[in-house]
Design a protein around this motif. Structure first.
Motif, PDB file in Angstrom:
ATOM      1  N   THR A   1       0.954  -1.256   0.177  1.00  0.00           N
ATOM      2  CA  THR A   1      -0.069   0.178   0.057  1.00  0.00           C
ATOM      3  C   THR A   1       1.018   1.309   0.021  1.00  0.00           C
ATOM      4  N   ALA A   2       0.298   2.429  -0.508  1.00  0.00           N
ATOM      5  CA  ALA A   2       1.178   3.534  -0.564  1.00  0.00           C
ATOM      6  C   ALA A   2       1.795   3.886   0.767  1.00  0.00           C
ATOM      7  N   PRO A   3       3.155   4.061   0.787  1.00  0.00           N
ATOM      8  CA  PRO A   3       3.855   4.313   2.232  1.00  0.00           C
ATOM      9  C   PRO A   3       3.314   5.462   3.145  1.00  0.00           C
ATOM     10  N   GLY A   4       3.327   5.373   4.369  1.00  0.00           N
ATOM     11  CA  GLY A   4       3.275   6.664   5.219  1.00  0.00           C
ATOM     12  C   GLY A   4       4.479   7.286   5.717  1.00  0.00           C
ATOM     13  N   THR A   5       5.436   6.231   6.009  1.00  0.00           N
ATOM     14  CA  THR A   5       6.644   6.463   6.627  1.00  0.00           C
ATOM     15  C   THR A   5       7.761   6.236   5.838  1.00  0.00           C
ATOM     16  N   TRP A   6       8.975   6.775   6.173  1.00  0.00           N
ATOM     17  CA  TRP A   6      10.139   6.518   5.504  1.00  0.00           C
ATOM     18  C   TRP A   6      10.660   5.115   5.495  1.00  0.00           C
ATOM     19  N   GLU A   7      10.422   4.558   6.500  1.00  0.00           N
ATOM     20  CA  GLU A   7      10.745   2.808   6.713  1.00  0.00           C
ATOM     21  C   GLU A   7      10.035   2.324   5.932  1.00  0.00           C
ATOM     22  N   GLU A   8       8.557   2.517   5.867  1.00  0.00           N
ATOM     23  CA  GLU A   8       7.786   1.721   5.080  1.00  0.00           C
ATOM     24  C   GLU A   8       8.224   1.809   3.618  1.00  0.00           C
ATOM     25  N   PHE A   9       8.595   3.155   3.364  1.00  0.00           N
ATOM     26  CA  PHE A   9       8.920   3.385   1.767  1.00  0.00           C
ATOM     27  C   PHE A   9      10.049   2.621   1.427  1.00  0.00           C
ATOM     28  N   LEU A  10      11.093   2.451   2.291  1.00  0.00           N
ATOM     29  CA  LEU A  10      12.376   1.791   1.924  1.00  0.00           C
ATOM     30  C   LEU A  10      11.923   0.349   1.956  1.00  0.00           C
ATOM     31  N   ALA A  11      11.270  -0.041   2.876  1.00  0.00           N
ATOM     32  CA  ALA A  11      11.135  -1.517   3.166  1.00  0.00           C
ATOM     33  C   ALA A  11      10.295  -2.038   1.878  1.00  0.00           C
ATOM     34  N   GLY A  12       9.658  -1.273   1.153  1.00  0.00           N
ATOM     35  CA  GLY A  12       8.861  -1.623   0.031  1.00  0.00           C
ATOM     36  C   GLY A  12       9.496  -2.003  -1.393  1.00  0.00           C
ATOM     37  N   PHE A  13      10.861  -1.561  -1.043  1.00  0.00           N
ATOM     38  CA  PHE A  13      11.744  -1.590  -2.328  1.00  0.00           C
ATOM     39  C   PHE A  13      11.789  -3.105  -2.895  1.00  0.00           C
ATOM     40  N   GLU A  14      12.145  -3.871  -1.735  1.00  0.00           N
ATOM     41  CA  GLU A  14      12.486  -5.430  -1.951  1.00  0.00           C
ATOM     42  C   GLU A  14      11.017  -6.001  -2.906  1.00  0.00           C
ATOM     43  N   LYS A  15      10.159  -5.577  -2.334  1.00  0.00           N
ATOM     44  CA  LYS A  15       9.073  -6.170  -2.960  1.00  0.00           C
ATOM     45  C   LYS A  15       8.741  -5.738  -4.529  1.00  0.00           C
ATOM     46  N   LEU A  16       8.839  -4.461  -4.499  1.00  0.00           N
ATOM     47  CA  LEU A  16       8.802  -3.781  -5.832  1.00  0.00           C
ATOM     48  C   LEU A  16       9.915  -4.273  -6.712  1.00  0.00           C
ATOM     49  N   ASN A  17      11.142  -4.683  -6.274  1.00  0.00           N
ATOM     50  CA  ASN A  17      12.125  -5.171  -7.017  1.00  0.00           C
ATOM     51  C   ASN A  17      11.834  -6.670  -7.555  1.00  0.00           C
ATOM     52  N   ALA A  18      11.111  -7.164  -6.512  1.00  0.00           N
ATOM     53  CA  ALA A  18      10.878  -8.700  -6.661  1.00  0.00           C
ATOM     54  C   ALA A  18       9.845  -8.873  -7.785  1.00  0.00           C
ATOM     55  N   ALA A  19       9.011  -7.831  -7.885  1.00  0.00           N
ATOM     56  CA  ALA A  19       8.072  -7.831  -8.820  1.00  0.00           C
ATOM     57  C   ALA A  19       8.216  -7.280 -10.265  1.00  0.00           C
ATOM     58  N   GLY A  20       9.695  -7.079 -10.260  1.00  0.00           N
ATOM     59  CA  GLY A  20      10.018  -6.467 -11.635  1.00  0.00           C
ATOM     60  C   GLY A  20       9.961  -4.989 -11.630  1.00  0.00           C
ATOM     61  N   VAL A  21       9.506  -4.423 -10.799  1.00  0.00           N
ATOM     62  CA  VAL A  21       9.514  -2.938 -10.817  1.00  0.00           C
ATOM     63  C   VAL A  21      10.656  -2.199 -10.139  1.00  0.00           C
ATOM     64  N   THR A  22      11.156  -1.082 -10.895  1.00  0.00           N
ATOM     65  CA  THR A  22      12.312  -0.453 -10.292  1.00  0.00           C
ATOM     66  C   THR A  22      11.569   0.583  -9.274  1.00  0.00           C
ATOM     67  N   PRO A  23      11.768   0.450  -7.949  1.00  0.00           N
ATOM     68  CA  PRO A  23      10.884   1.391  -7.026  1.00  0.00           C
ATOM     69  C   PRO A  23      10.556   2.652  -7.178  1.00  0.00           C
ATOM     70  N   VAL A  24      11.934   3.371  -7.658  1.00  0.00           N
ATOM     71  CA  VAL A  24      11.703   4.775  -7.738  1.00  0.00           C
ATOM     72  C   VAL A  24      12.376   5.323  -8.843  1.00  0.00           C
ATOM     73  N   SER A  25      11.633   6.228  -9.726  1.00  0.00           N
ATOM     74  CA  SER A  25      12.357   6.764 -10.744  1.00  0.00           C
ATOM     75  C   SER A  25      12.863   8.358 -10.584  1.00  0.00           C
ATOM     76  N   ILE A  26      14.094   8.420 -10.746  1.00  0.00           N
ATOM     77  CA  ILE A  26      14.717   9.792 -10.597  1.00  0.00           C
ATOM     78  C   ILE A  26      15.383  10.376 -11.905  1.00  0.00           C
ATOM     79  N   PRO A  27      14.709  11.197 -12.610  1.00  0.00           N
ATOM     80  CA  PRO A  27      15.191  11.633 -13.847  1.00  0.00           C
ATOM     81  C   PRO A  27      16.115  12.682 -13.478  1.00  0.00           C
ATOM     82  N   ALA A  28      17.436  12.677 -13.984  1.00  0.00           N
ATOM     83  CA  ALA A  28      18.245  13.573 -13.485  1.00  0.00           C
ATOM     84  C   ALA A  28      19.123  14.270 -14.534  1.00  0.00           C
ATOM     85  N   LYS A  29      18.665  14.091 -15.591  1.00  0.00           N
ATOM     86  CA  LYS A  29      19.172  14.702 -16.928  1.00  0.00           C
ATOM     87  C   LYS A  29      19.425  16.330 -16.907  1.00  0.00           C
ATOM     88  N   ILE A  30      18.165  17.071 -16.357  1.00  0.00           N
ATOM     89  CA  ILE A  30      18.320  18.606 -16.097  1.00  0.00           C
ATOM     90  C   ILE A  30      18.042  19.068 -14.892  1.00  0.00           C
TER      91      ILE A  30
END
Lengths: 312, 432
Positions: free
Chosen positions: B171-200
């Motif tokens: 579910t959408a994260p409420g805290t920083w810990e929940e946010f970070l903890a979700g990365f593993e599950k997202l990666n396991a589901a073949g999803v890159t957890p966060v997109s940071i477009p850093a070109k400009i």
């Protein structure tokens, strides 16, 4: 002056021959200047004025919409100590010489190949030259698609060839970004050397080849001893134009990398744009423009002087 | 350069505005408008769907005021639009209204004598009944008001595609810990957890939203004015938290980030679902609705930047667009009438269709789609609101700041952080 000449040289039947010749020359000179006048006015307004205005601005500090403050050579001193500008200079030299070298070398090689079958290769030459005429902004879009890290053409081809380990973000990697932009730029620039070198090769008298053939020269030998040296005038023109173009390059860099990643593709042209149009430090941007202008003059003056001597 | 305008509105004020809006909207409240005519010239740099929206607003205004015609001066620009606007103004173009989204630029325009106060019109048209004091403060310099805000966006929102998050069993994260903890599950589901477009520039969003949670709006305002150094522990801590996120496997490789712009992230996050979350302004709502044909609140949603528990979790970062009256104004009546019109429910209705929020209290929030409603509510209930930091910094400083974050993304080590904050501070010392 005309009247004085006439009074001293007049004969009994009107002005002497010398006086008439002098008058005609004067009249021709006047006509020449009158005919040149529109061009000179246009040149003054569109070239000289912006150049002098840019030089004038370079002696002011202008921040945003604030009124200019005179700073003498301050902007130039600041440029000299600005690590970003010095890096941009280094990038510009690397960029210009690499881009020019590869554009001309490839164009020259293609021209020699095309010269073997001029009629059959006409469409090929037209297509190559067409790239030279395409807007760099459009070229930028094309190459953005080629270099895209996810579904870009280049990474797709590498994947198709089983070379996944070579796939990467070509424009995001500081180690490959500049080379990637140079490759795209060379693609746009090859057309001109191809045409100038081809024209030079076509102007070589056929009798040279016939004589060489009778003497038993082989094609490679003819290429080395006749085509290559006698096409050098076209190569020189191509080097000159490509070098000038590359010194000023901006559009393609803007489209492909925006000067990044981490300033690795920031040339003086891009630095100038950023300082003038993004940071709106017009005086500082103008100073960098003047430095670029000097570089362009250094490159172009010898060739222009040489061509002028040739005309005399 | 002195930056004196930092938006800081109290929760009570913003809630009051929303409540007033709910009460007033059924009455069909309209700002008082005089009979106006003639040409209204606008320096209008908006592009894409926002330009379409402004065209629709102008057309609606003309329907209501048939004697008015619009002429838009469109600056040629690339990157930061301020360059094009400055060029147009210095080139002698004369207009009545300018659309502005940079508080620092308003100060620059004022210093150059190019904009006029709007206090008189504000008073005469009772705009205080439509715009809360918080918005008035946002457009004021030294107590004098120079702008009328017509739209705003929540910049502290993480965007995500609902089925992507569900696919990972989250579910959408409420805290920083929940946010970070979700990365593993997202990666396991073949999803890159966060997109940071850093070109400009868009990578700055992550730094700024984290900084708001770490140090709060007041600190950010001081940082924008360079009253605190960039080497402050709060800035270092912000980098460290972002480093924590990178080390937790949030993102693609740095080079891919450095080759991406925000539209790439929008595509992978909301269109294809290849990435989990992204941070960007509310204009993404427009893109998602108009271009991806997605339904807000159903296909995609937002959640506020995760709580860090450092005392600033109930604060929001916003962007806003306002009208400035240029000193070259020729049709002041029409200019005032149009600014007043932009605060009406009719104008808000048009903006809502394009996925944007109006700050006017003449708007019933029910007209908004669920995503904008949520964004408006988050800003309204925020204890403090801070304008997006990047738009408050001088040009050369913001460029250096973005470059240093790029370097950090390549190597989020303590050494890089130390070098980055020092470099930004060095540039800040010469920028103001």
């Amino acid at each position: 002056m005309v009247e004085a000449t006439t009074s001293t040289l007049d004969g009994p039947h009107g002005p002497s021959l010398g006086a008439r010749v002098a008058a005609r020359q004067l009249s021709q000179r006047r006509a020449a200047y009158i005919l040149l006048a529109p061009l000179l006015i246009f040149f003054g307004v569109s070239v000289l004025y912006p150049v002098f205005e840019t030089i004038r601005l370079s002696f002011f500090e202008i921040k945003g919409l604030a009124p200019p403050k005179p700073v003498g050579l301050g902007n130039y001193v600041k440029l000299w100590n600005d690590e970003n500008f010095l890096r941009a200079l280094r990038v510009t030299f690397y960029w210009s010489f690499s881009a020019t070298f590869f554009s001309v070398a490839i164009g020259w090689a293609l021209a020699m190949a095309c010269a073997l079958k001029p009629k059959e290769t006409m469409i090929f030459r037209v297509l190559i030259f067409a790239a030279y005429g395409v807007s760099e902004a459009v070229v930028g879009f094309i190459w953005l698609g080629i270099y895209r890290p996810d579904y870009g053409l280049l990474n797709g081809i590498l994947g198709g060839l089983g070379l996944e380990h070579l796939q990467q973000a070509w424009l995001g990697n500081p180690a490959t970004a500049l080379t990637a932009v140079i490759v795209a730029y060379v693609w746009t620039q090859v057309g001109l050397p191809l045409m100038t070198c081809f024209a030079s090769i076509q102007s070589i008298p056929r009798s040279y080849f016939e004589a060489a053939y009778i003497d038993g020269a082989k094609p490679i030998s003819m290429m080395r001893h006749i085509v290559m040296p006698l096409s050098l005038p076209g190569v020189r023109v191509a080097i000159f134009i490509n070098l000038l173009q590359s010194l000023k390059a901006f559009d393609l860099i803007y489209m492909l990398t925006g000067g990044g990643p981490v300033r690795t593709t920031e040339t003086v042209g891009f630095f100038m744009f950023r300082e003038s149009m993004l940071n709106f430090k017009l005086g500082y941007g103008a100073a960098s423009t003047v430095v670029l202008l000097v570089a362009v003059l250094i490159v172009s003056t010898p060739l222009i002087a040489q061509r002028t001597r040739a005309v005399k | 350069m002195t930056l004196k305008t930092t938006f800081s509105a109290s929760r009570r004020t913003m809630l009051g505005a929303l409540v007033a809006g709910t009460i007033l909207s059924p009455l069909g409240f309209h700002a008082a408008q005089a009979e106006v005519s003639g040409e209204l010239v606008m320096l209008n740099w908006l592009a894409g769907a926002q330009a379409d929206m402004m065209a629709a607003l102008q057309a609606d205004f003309v329907t209501k005021n048939p004697d008015v015609t619009f002429r838009n001066i469109v600056p040629t620009s690339s990157g930061d639009t301020r360059g094009g606007i400055r060029t147009v103004l210095l080139g002698g173009e004369q207009a009545d209204l300018l659309i502005n989204t940079w508080p620092a630029f308003r100060q620059e325009l004022l210093d150059a004598g190019m904009i006029l106060p709007v206090d008189e019109a504000w008073e005469a048209n009772n705009w205080s009944e439509l715009l809360s004091d918080g918005w008035k403060d946002l457009s004021s310099i030294d107590g004098v008001n120079y702008g009328v805000t017509y739209t705003f966006g929540d910049r502290s929102a993480l965007w995500y595609r609902t089925d992507t998050i569900e696919k990972a069993g989250l579910t959408a994260p409420g805290t920083w810990e929940e946010f970070l903890a979700g990365f593993e599950k997202l990666n396991a589901a073949g999803v890159t957890p966060v997109s940071i477009p850093a070109k400009i520039w868009a990578h700055g969003e992550w730094f700024e939203s984290t900084l708001l949670r770490v140090a709060g709006a007041d600190f950010m305002a001081k940082l924008a004015r360079h009253e605190v150094p960039w080497t402050s522990p709060e800035v270092v801590k912000t980098f460290e938290l972002l480093g924590e996120m990178l080390n937790a496997g949030c993102c693609l490789d740095p080079n891919t980030m450095l080759a991406s712009v925000w539209t790439d992230s929008a595509d992978t996050t909301l269109l294809t679902g290849d990435t989990g979350y992204m941070l960007i302004g509310m204009w993404l709502n427009t893109r998602a609705k108009q271009e991806y044909k997605l339904t807000p609140g159903t296909d995609f949603n937002i959640v506020q930047f995760p709580a860090l528990g450092m005392g600033f979790d109930n604060q929001s970062m916003v962007d806003a667009k306002e009208f400035n009256v240029l000193s070259t104004v020729k049709n002041i009546d029409a200019a005032n009438a149009f600014m007043g019109y932009m605060l009406t429910a009719d104008a808000a209705g048009i903006m809502a269709e394009y996925g944007l929020a109006s700050p006017s209290s003449a708007v019933d929030p029910a007209i908004y789609d669920p995503v904008i409603q949520q964004a408006v509510n988050e800003v309204a209930k925020a204890e403090k609101v801070q304008f997006v930091l990047g738009d408050l910094l001088p040009g050369d400083l913001v460029h250096e700041y973005r470059i240093q974050i790029q370097k950090f993304l390549q190597d989020p080590s303590a050494e890089t952080i130390a070098a980055a904050v020092q470099k930004i501070e060095d540039v800040a010392n010469t920028s103001y």
